[in-house]
Design a protein around this motif. Structure first.
Motif, PDB file in Angstrom:
ATOM      1  N   ARG A 211       0.800  -1.221   0.000  1.00  0.00           N
ATOM      2  CA  ARG A 211       0.000   0.000   0.000  1.00  0.00           C
ATOM      3  C   ARG A 211       0.834   1.274   0.000  1.00  0.00           C
ATOM      4  O   ARG A 211       0.548   2.233  -0.732  1.00  0.00           O
TER       5      ARG A 211
ATOM      6  N   ARG B 189       0.108   3.663  -3.426  1.00  0.00           N
ATOM      7  CA  ARG B 189      -0.930   4.678  -3.206  1.00  0.00           C
ATOM      8  C   ARG B 189      -0.665   5.922  -4.060  1.00  0.00           C
ATOM      9  O   ARG B 189       0.418   6.504  -4.035  1.00  0.00           O
ATOM     10  N   GLY B 190      -1.664   6.292  -4.851  1.00  0.00           N
ATOM     11  CA  GLY B 190      -1.560   7.479  -5.697  1.00  0.00           C
ATOM     12  C   GLY B 190      -0.742   7.294  -6.968  1.00  0.00           C
ATOM     13  O   GLY B 190      -0.540   8.256  -7.716  1.00  0.00           O
TER      14      GLY B 190
ATOM     15  N   ALA C 235      -6.188  -0.387  -2.601  1.00  0.00           N
ATOM     16  CA  ALA C 235      -4.971   0.042  -1.903  1.00  0.00           C
ATOM     17  C   ALA C 235      -4.546   1.449  -2.303  1.00  0.00           C
ATOM     18  O   ALA C 235      -3.529   1.939  -1.822  1.00  0.00           O
ATOM     19  N   GLY C 236      -5.315   2.094  -3.201  1.00  0.00           N
ATOM     20  CA  GLY C 236      -5.044   3.485  -3.522  1.00  0.00           C
ATOM     21  C   GLY C 236      -4.358   3.752  -4.836  1.00  0.00           C
ATOM     22  O   GLY C 236      -3.962   4.894  -5.112  1.00  0.00           O
TER      23      GLY C 236
ATOM     24  N   LYS D 106      -3.780   4.903  -8.472  1.00  0.00           N
ATOM     25  CA  LYS D 106      -4.482   5.919  -9.265  1.00  0.00           C
ATOM     26  C   LYS D 106      -4.968   5.333 -10.582  1.00  0.00           C
ATOM     27  O   LYS D 106      -6.096   5.630 -11.030  1.00  0.00           O
TER      28      LYS D 106
END
Length: 500
Positions: A366, A370-371, A397-398, A400
């Motif tokens: 994660r 993330r992102g 888990a984030g 994008k």
């Protein structure tokens, strides 16, 4: 008797370990044999352990000793659980032995009974013989019907037993000659090893679809499905058994080679490069790892994408992800971590835990993803169920964006040469275009390596459309060997036979 996978968790090299739903092509079987070495069963057990990725359901070893005769042990589960204790090996004396690890590609799919575990052993008029086979006989059903009508009594559901009965009914004066006679009557893909009182025998089918290699083991000899099996037991790789070649090996006389079949163009299974073989094996003088890395390079050239990270779907997607990263310049990262111990964590999993599926085996990193815009590199998409779960896991888990890059062309046709493939209507690529698959999986982009790109990655300048250098039927639908039983049953149309 179904295999209890919670008692026998899958091997770490088993590509199916990444897949809770069986959403992968399942490999064939693994062979190892040796002659002219003391404690031969120990070497066979080591070799089979290295080949465990080719079959996890069951394994067997047959040995010959002049005083004790033939002895065998056949067990369900892993080599490490069944053939590592001293008392088992002591019951298998001799300087010659063969072994087999099994995944059921014929007979009862998805389960193994002891009667189907190879090697199969039989007593003939000229002595005993054990036989083990990797591949699939495409006319096994027709052969079985003909043999039973003539009085043969089958003890297993394995197509290998057809070979045993054909040997028994032969007219030649010795077992090697009867094997030649028998194998001329079978169709399909096969690598066969056999053990008599004095000989270790290895044979490949005329097109060489399935692998078999020869090695030097001290003063003796060894045969194996892959070179990685030689590394574990200290054998020296000598060469591949050629397509259509039979070798007869004795302690005193060494290796005698013959060509019992009509010449045919070589059509080695290209999926060995993509998926089945271990990355530390060598095929045709080429590193499997390097071929897979090159597939990633081709993918990056054919299907570039703007992204922040390249992450493999472990472990079979790792070499291709490395190649994609190297060619694209996008950083490589372990965005998914595999739980190596899942199999022994839940002894009696509840239905709720079962429904967690892929999350029991794979976990997103994660903090890393993330992102980020993530490129996931996997070896194949079969039904697509696991790909959807992995995509959902990454988004949860984030991540994008999620982009899939697949290190093989779309799998559109079933294999009948020793690989268990779903029926065609269950193959995602058989019913959807690439864009439809992308929408079905719900990812930002989806691209497969082209068939020409795959050929370039394994060292060919291009695919010869008139006579392809490899068997690629699972991608092209061009079957180099007529799948007679399947045509007769209507599973595939007759025009798909023999490259039509």
């Amino acid at each position: 008797m179904p295999l209890d996978e919670h008692r026998f968790p899958r091997h770490p090299f088993d590509p199916r370990s990444d897949d809770a739903d069986g959403d992968k092509l399942r490999e064939e079987c693994g062979l190892f044999g040796c002659i002219g070495v003391g404690d031969a069963a120990t070497f066979v057990a080591l070799g089979l352990h290295a080949l465990q990725h080719r079959g996890q359901e069951a394994g067997g070893i047959v040995t010959y000793d002049p005083e004790a005769g033939f002895n065998s042990a056949r067990k369900l589960g892993y080599v490490r659980d069944n053939f590592t204790e001293r008392e088992t090996i002591e019951q298998l004396p001799g300087r010659a032995a063969i072994g087999h690890v099994r995944y059921s590609t014929s007979g009862a799919k998805g389960q193994t009974a002891i009667r189907d575990v190879q090697p199969l052993y039989a007593e003939f008029a000229m002595g005993g013989c054990a036989v083990a086979h990797n591949g699939n006989l495409t006319n096994a059903a027709a052969l079985r019907r003909a043999l039973t009508e003539r009085g043969s009594i089958f003890q297993s559901s394995s197509d290998t037993e057809c070979i045993v009965h054909l040997i028994a009914r032969g007219f030649q004066p010795n077992i090697p000659e009867r094997m030649k006679e028998a194998l001329r009557r079978v169709e399909g893909a096969f690598s066969v090893i056999a053990l008599t009182r004095t000989k270790l025998i290895g044979v490949r089918d005329p097109m060489g679809v399935r692998p078999l290699v020869l090695g030097r083991l001290g003063d003796g000899w060894a045969l194996a499905s892959e070179t990685c099996a030689f590394d574990i037991c200290g054998a020296e790789y000598v060469r591949e058994i050629e397509p259509g070649e039979m070798v007869i090996i004795t302690e005193e006389g060494g290796v005698e080679s013959s060509r019992p079949f009509e010449p045919a163009p070589s059509r080695f299974c290209i999926f060995e490069h993509v998926y089945f073989s271990r990355p530390d094996s060598v095929i045709g003088g080429r590193s499997v790892y390097e071929s897979r890395r090159r597939i990633g390079v081709e993918l990056a050239r054919e299907a570039p994408v703007e992204a922040d990270l390249v992450c493999p779907v472990p472990d079979s997607g790792t070499p291709a992800a490395i190649g994609f990263s190297q060619e694209s310049g996008i950083p490589y990262a372990m965005g998914i971590i595999r739980n190596q111990y899942m199999g022994r964590t839940f002894i009696e999993p509840s239905e709720q835990i079962r429904n967690m599926g892929v999350r029991l085996k794979l976990n997103p990193n994660r903090a890393l993803i993330r992102g980020k815009r993530v490129v996931l590199v996997d070896d194949s998409v079969v039904r697509g169920t696991t790909s959807i779960k992995i995509k959902d896991m990454m988004l949860d888990a984030g991540a994008k964006e999620v982009h899939f890059r697949i290190a093989s062309p779309p799998t559109s046709w079933p294999c009948f040469y020793g690989v268990d493939t779903p029926d065609r209507e269950k193959l995602l690529a058989a019913t959807m275009s690439e864009e439809e698959m992308r929408a079905h999986l719900g990812v930002d982009s989806l691209r497969f390596v082209t068939l020409d790109g795959l050929y370039r990655a394994v060292g060919e300048s291009e695919r010869d459309a008139a006579c392809p250098q490899y068997c690629d039927a699972c991608f092209s639908g061009e079957y180099p060997i007529p799948p007679s039983d399947q045509i007769a049953s209507g599973r595939i149309p007759a025009q798909r036979k023999a490259g039509a």
